[in-house]
Design a protein around this motif. Structure first.
Motif, mmCIF file in Angstrom:
data_model
loop_
_atom_site.group_PDB
_atom_site.id
_atom_site.type_symbol
_atom_site.label_atom_id
_atom_site.label_comp_id
_atom_site.label_asym_id
_atom_site.label_seq_id
_atom_site.Cartn_x
_atom_site.Cartn_y
_atom_site.Cartn_z
ATOM 1 N N TYR A 154 -31.922 45.298 5.493
ATOM 2 C CA TYR A 154 -31.936 46.417 6.432
ATOM 3 C C TYR A 154 -33.084 47.372 6.091
ATOM 4 N N PRO A 155 -33.660 48.027 7.124
ATOM 5 C CA PRO A 155 -34.801 48.923 6.888
ATOM 6 C C PRO A 155 -34.379 50.226 6.228
ATOM 7 N N VAL A 156 -35.141 50.640 5.199
ATOM 8 C CA VAL A 156 -34.858 51.913 4.535
ATOM 9 C C VAL A 156 -35.913 52.964 4.874
ATOM 10 N N ILE A 157 -37.120 52.529 5.162
ATOM 11 C CA ILE A 157 -38.166 53.448 5.621
ATOM 12 C C ILE A 157 -39.153 52.654 6.447
ATOM 13 N N GLY A 158 -39.550 53.207 7.594
ATOM 14 C CA GLY A 158 -40.429 52.467 8.475
ATOM 15 C C GLY A 158 -41.401 53.356 9.212
ATOM 16 N N LEU A 159 -42.288 52.711 9.933
ATOM 17 C CA LEU A 159 -43.284 53.428 10.711
ATOM 18 C C LEU A 159 -42.622 54.373 11.710
ATOM 19 N N GLN A 160 -41.492 53.951 12.260
ATOM 20 C CA GLN A 160 -40.789 54.790 13.224
ATOM 21 C C GLN A 160 -40.414 56.141 12.608
ATOM 22 N N ASP A 161 -40.041 56.148 11.344
ATOM 23 C CA ASP A 161 -39.712 57.409 10.670
ATOM 24 C C ASP A 161 -40.921 58.341 10.632
ATOM 25 N N LEU A 162 -42.099 57.776 10.391
ATOM 26 C CA LEU A 162 -43.308 58.589 10.349
ATOM 27 C C LEU A 162 -43.666 59.123 11.732
ATOM 28 N N ILE A 163 -43.554 58.267 12.736
ATOM 29 C CA ILE A 163 -43.917 58.670 14.097
ATOM 30 C C ILE A 163 -43.037 59.824 14.567
ATOM 31 N N GLU A 164 -41.754 59.740 14.266
ATOM 32 C CA GLU A 164 -40.816 60.738 14.776
ATOM 33 C C GLU A 164 -40.847 62.051 13.993
ATOM 34 N N ASN A 165 -41.415 62.038 12.792
ATOM 35 C CA ASN A 165 -41.312 63.229 11.957
ATOM 36 C C ASN A 165 -42.646 63.817 11.522
ATOM 37 N N LEU A 166 -43.752 63.165 11.871
ATOM 38 C CA LEU A 166 -45.067 63.718 11.603
ATOM 39 C C LEU A 166 -45.687 64.203 12.916
ATOM 40 N N PRO A 167 -46.665 65.092 12.861
ATOM 41 C CA PRO A 167 -47.282 65.595 14.100
ATOM 42 C C PRO A 167 -47.883 64.472 14.932
ATOM 43 N N ALA A 168 -47.882 64.665 16.241
ATOM 44 C CA ALA A 168 -48.467 63.666 17.143
ATOM 45 C C ALA A 168 -49.912 63.385 16.744
ATOM 46 N N GLY A 169 -50.233 62.097 16.623
ATOM 47 C CA GLY A 169 -51.585 61.701 16.271
ATOM 48 C C GLY A 169 -51.892 61.732 14.797
ATOM 49 N N ASP A 170 -50.901 62.089 13.957
ATOM 50 C CA ASP A 170 -51.129 62.108 12.515
ATOM 51 C C ASP A 170 -51.552 60.711 12.075
ATOM 52 N N PRO A 171 -52.711 60.592 11.404
ATOM 53 C CA PRO A 171 -53.213 59.259 11.040
ATOM 54 C C PRO A 171 -52.277 58.485 10.138
ATOM 55 N N ARG A 172 -51.407 59.165 9.402
ATOM 56 C CA ARG A 172 -50.453 58.459 8.546
ATOM 57 C C ARG A 172 -49.450 57.664 9.368
ATOM 58 N N ALA A 173 -49.236 58.076 10.626
ATOM 59 C CA ALA A 173 -48.295 57.366 11.493
ATOM 60 C C ALA A 173 -48.995 56.385 12.418
ATOM 61 N N VAL A 174 -50.031 56.863 13.118
ATOM 62 C CA VAL A 174 -50.594 56.051 14.199
ATOM 63 C C VAL A 174 -51.508 54.937 13.706
ATOM 64 N N SER A 175 -51.905 54.954 12.425
ATOM 65 C CA SER A 175 -52.780 53.888 11.947
ATOM 66 C C SER A 175 -52.106 52.527 12.025
ATOM 67 N N GLY A 176 -50.785 52.492 11.959
ATOM 68 C CA GLY A 176 -50.084 51.214 12.029
ATOM 69 C C GLY A 176 -49.409 50.949 13.358
ATOM 70 N N LEU A 177 -49.610 51.834 14.328
ATOM 71 C CA LEU A 177 -48.932 51.721 15.618
ATOM 72 C C LEU A 177 -49.773 50.893 16.583
ATOM 73 N N GLY A 178 -49.118 50.078 17.372
ATOM 74 C CA GLY A 178 -49.829 49.295 18.376
ATOM 75 C C GLY A 178 -48.922 48.959 19.538
ATOM 76 N N HIS A 179 -49.532 48.679 20.676
ATOM 77 C CA HIS A 179 -48.800 48.305 21.878
ATOM 78 C C HIS A 179 -49.245 46.923 22.336
ATOM 79 N N VAL A 180 -48.346 46.236 23.006
ATOM 80 C CA VAL A 180 -48.679 44.972 23.662
ATOM 81 C C VAL A 180 -48.690 45.210 25.164
ATOM 82 N N GLY A 181 -49.719 44.711 25.809
ATOM 83 C CA GLY A 181 -49.822 44.843 27.256
ATOM 84 C C GLY A 181 -50.669 43.729 27.820
ATOM 85 N N HIS A 182 -51.403 44.048 28.888
ATOM 86 C CA HIS A 182 -52.182 43.018 29.564
ATOM 87 C C HIS A 182 -53.546 43.568 29.943
ATOM 88 N N SER A 183 -54.540 42.681 29.902
ATOM 89 C CA SER A 183 -55.920 43.092 30.105
ATOM 90 C C SER A 183 -56.632 42.139 31.040
#
Length: 455
Positions: free
Chosen positions: A248-277
């Motif tokens: 089970y997860p004890v600490i994850g990227l989601q924790d950083l995203i939800e609790n650090l300021p928007a755009g904080d590099p500590r959170a968004v450096s590992g964030l990505g989306h899947v879409g279409h191009s």
């Protein structure tokens, strides 16, 4: 109501030569005959054409990367949802290509559109300026350190639910890792995640009793052999397998995203989306088709979210054989449910306002990708100092246009009450398209029902 059109895309310099393709395109379909446009399979299209709102039949060549969320359009292919909006999928269904092939195959015109991973586009954006991302379907925010089953290790979310501050919760979780056995992958974005949580928790990787950097297959062997206390796989499916085993997860990227300021590099450096191009020229020539493809993508998201909410596998069952063939793995609908609920969660159409509209949201696309662009500029990958996420992502404009069509349909709906004959039939067709997220044709058809006359 005036419908928003996407921003005019400035034409970049076409790449003079594409990299040679080093591997063969893999297709799950055994039918090697290219599909050709045929008579429209859209229900009641003859009536729609009488009123000038027929849905044209288009051949769209689609390829997908061999990862579970990248292969999601296969659910629409299996269920005939593309045909319901006038799209014949070619040259075969369920075509899988590698990451390295994606940009060259779009530029060469072999495929009209492909699935795409957002951070990869940051890397490729300046070199292939004509390739644009026109939608997102999920956010890969499930990167996490997992604790062994029945280990009793604390998690950030549980501690915060009890009133602990974010920083104190991270410190407590990291303190429990002191002297334990840990296995990790060696991916750049993942290293940034580890450095972030080490910094917040005042922890050093040397505080582990042992650290093994291994691939996921070896990590699973170690984990199942009782040789690890914590693990951080790279693959979503492998993470799901461990979760099914009781990790089970004890600490994850989601924790950083939800609790650090928007755009904080500590959170968004590992964030990505899947879409279409797709290539901008194809988008401009096939604008309505782009909207219809996006409608199918949103309908697929609804189906997956319904499977998650209801504990069913109706949509996911059709994806299992496709991803198994494309990625040469064994998986299950239950494992995919974990992936899409906890690791790469999908966002329904309404919820995507956080990505495209709400500039204060930690998930706003520019908060994520402009920070990644900054890192790419520092590394010399992007040399244009004024480069911006909107230079390769147009999904915000596509989303805004779909919202306007949705609102136009809803504004017309009261006028459609009590219609009869052809007008009543048109109203029913429009309602079906609306339910299926095809807001373009829902608005067009309902407008014909209320205001139109046979052409």
């Amino acid at each position: 109501m005036t419908i928003i059109r996407r921003r005019t895309i400035s034409r970049g310099i076409t790449i003079a030569a594409c990299a040679a393709l080093g591997s063969t395109v893999v297709a799950c379909s055994s039918d090697s005959t290219p599909a050709a446009p045929g008579p429209s399979t859209v229900a009641d299209n003859e009536l729609l054409e009488q009123y000038g709102v027929g849905i044209p039949q288009e051949l769209v060549n689609i390829a997908m990367l061999p990862y579970a969320d990248n292969m999601m359009l296969s659910i629409g292919m299996a269920n005939g949802w593309f045909e319901e909006v006038g799209i014949d999928v070619g040259p075969e269904k369920y075509v899988s290509i590698s990451d390295e092939q994606q940009i060259p195959l779009l530029l060469s015109g072999d495929y009209d559109l492909t699935s795409v991973y957002g951070p990869n586009m940051v890397r490729n954006a300046q070199g292939a300026p004509s390739i644009k991302v026109f939608n997102f379907i999920d956010v890969t925010s499930g990167l996490a350190i997992l604790a062994a089953p029945n280990s009793g290790k604390s998690s950030v979310s549980d501690l915060m639910d009890k009133g602990t501050s974010f920083e104190d919760a991270v410190s407590a979780v990291m303190d429990e890792m002191n002297g334990t056995r840990f296995a990790s992958d060696d991916v750049g974005a993942h290293r940034s995640f580890l450095e972030a949580i080490y910094g917040i928790g005042n922890f050093s990787q040397e505080d582990f009793a042992s650290v093994q950097v291994v691939d996921d297959s070896q990590m699973l062997i170690l984990a199942r052999g009782g040789q690890l206390d914590y693990a951080k796989p790279i693959g979503a499916v492998q993470t799901a397998e461990l979760i099914e085993d009781g990790w089970y997860p004890v600490i994850g990227l989601q924790d950083l995203i939800e609790n650090l300021p928007a755009g904080d590099p500590r959170a968004v450096s590992g964030l990505g989306h899947v879409g279409h191009s797709a290539d901008e020229a194809w988008i401009e020539e096939n604008h309505d088709t782009v909207l219809r493809v996006s409608s199918v993508a949103f309908r697929i998201v609804d189906a997956v979210l319904a499977d998650i909410e209801n504990g069913t596998t109706e949509a996911l069952d059709t994806l299992v054989p496709v991803i198994e063939s494309a990625a040469s793995i064994d998986t299950s609908a239950d494992a995919l449910r974990i992936v899409f609920e906890e690791i790469g969660p999908f966002a329904a159409f309404e919820d995507q306002a956080d990505w495209w509209v709400d500039t204060e949201s930690p998930y706003y696309y520019k908060a994520t990708y402009n920070e990644q662009i900054k890192s790419a500029q520092q590394a010399g990958v992007i040399t244009d100092p004024d480069f911006d996420a909107s230079d390769f992502i147009i999904a915000d404009d596509i989303y805004a246009e779909l919202v306007e069509y949705k609102e136009k349909y809803e504004a017309l709906l009261p006028q459609a009450a009590g219609l009869s004959g052809d007008q009543a039939t048109l109203t029913e067709i429009a309602a079906t398209q609306y339910q299926n997220r095809n807001y373009l044709d829902a608005a067009r058809i309902l407008d014909a029902a209320v205001n139109g006359a046979p052409a």
